[in-house]
Scaffold this active site. Sequence first.
Site, PDB file in Angstrom:
ATOM      1  N   ALA A 167     -82.403  69.024 -49.991  1.00 39.30           N
ATOM      2  CA  ALA A 167     -83.268  67.857 -50.202  1.00 39.30           C
ATOM      3  C   ALA A 167     -82.441  66.578 -50.170  1.00 39.30           C
ATOM      4  O   ALA A 167     -82.846  65.572 -49.581  1.00 39.30           O
ATOM      5  CB  ALA A 167     -84.019  67.978 -51.524  1.00 39.30           C
ATOM      6  N   ASP A 168     -81.280  66.592 -50.802  1.00 45.10           N
ATOM      7  CA  ASP A 168     -80.372  65.446 -50.748  1.00 45.10           C
ATOM      8  C   ASP A 168     -79.926  65.166 -49.319  1.00 45.10           C
ATOM      9  O   ASP A 168     -79.951  64.021 -48.849  1.00 45.10           O
ATOM     10  CB  ASP A 168     -79.139  65.710 -51.606  1.00 45.10           C
ATOM     11  CG  ASP A 168     -79.353  65.338 -53.069  1.00 45.10           C
ATOM     12  OD1 ASP A 168     -80.115  64.403 -53.332  1.00 45.10           O
ATOM     13  OD2 ASP A 168     -78.740  65.977 -53.936  1.00 45.10           O
TER      14      ASP A 168
END
Length: 406
Positions: free
Chosen positions: A178-179
């Site tokens: 996600a990052d």
Amino acid sequence: MGALSHIRVLDLSRVLAGPWCSQNLADLGAEVIKVERPGVGDDTRHWGPPFVKDAQGQDTAESTYFVCINRNKRSITVNLSKPEGQEIIRQLVLESDVLIENYKVDDLAKYGLDYASLRQIKPNLIYCSITGFGQTGPYAHRPGYDYIVQGMGGFMSVTGEADGFPGGSPQKAGVAIADLFTGMYASSAILAAVIHRDRTGEGQMIDMALLDTQVAMMANVASAYLSTNEVPRRWGNTSPIVVPYQTFPTSDGWMIVAVGNDSQFRHFVKVGGEDHLADNPRFSENPLRVQHRTELVPLLEAMTRKKTKAQWISLLDEHGVPCGPINNMKEVFANEQVQARKLAISVPHDTAGTMKLVASPIRMSATPTEIRTAPPTLGQHTDEILREYLKLDSSAIEALHKHGVV
């Protein structure tokens, strides 16, 4: 000259999503000024072990986490809680095209460093804010972490062994996807904003959220749910509609076999000395193999354990059966294709001597990416940036150090 050599980025972000974004821009030629806390720096400087080793094999102060996301940047330390530090940031904003930050919603407003404040002094500023849940909505003020977002955004609901299988449970990815994806989306958004600014003279605010990104990157899984209202489930390393299409153990590791048709299945079992499986009426066609997977897969696993990973890959390649190894990182960087693409590089570093990094995957013919400098030590460029952009002399810089501003 890199494609973005005319762009200057002021990077107030820490940890992963923001620095990943700014490193992408730096690899493309942008000048990136990384702003860090005096004496402490980016949190990831301390995320270890492992730490980079020097020529004598001793640990340096540089964590391997930090160095993978901060090359091609200059580091300045600034105390944002002090008015003098806030003024340094404002002066640097006037000299920059883009600002990236990942503070909690409204945190920078108390310092007058939010978009609404900074656009007053630089109307064409491109301001990219990266948070867990975005600037709006009931979760806006919550802290956002990749692991939590992988769960909330649906990724873990379709990742991991299926219920009823040994070890069946939701599973996160092995890296902070996600990052990383938010950083990539932010890079694209910033480039689009630069083009818009160059055409119109108008800056803008970019609101990036980890949760938004995680939901968007569910791609066909999200589309399937929206179209059918059927909730997708976990299938582990197998396929719900094709058998065998999964990982298999070998005598010395794991491999992937992706049989797409009945002919490939026949070649697979023939190579393994189990020709009879292709003639078995329960396994002769894919729908039957799907129906009888619990009987077939153990037989195939017993077969694949009889040869090494390398033997299987060579034989299956020869017979046109789609396959591939599951490499550990040592095997990845020993791979001939990885070596041919020069994905491992070495750069000089002040404390490590020589630092090994992963090259940018972006290949451009006219404006290639370039690793110009190693990740900076904490505050390595503070004095030169203050001299270069704020035109401060040695006594003024010394005073800022003395008063804990930088």
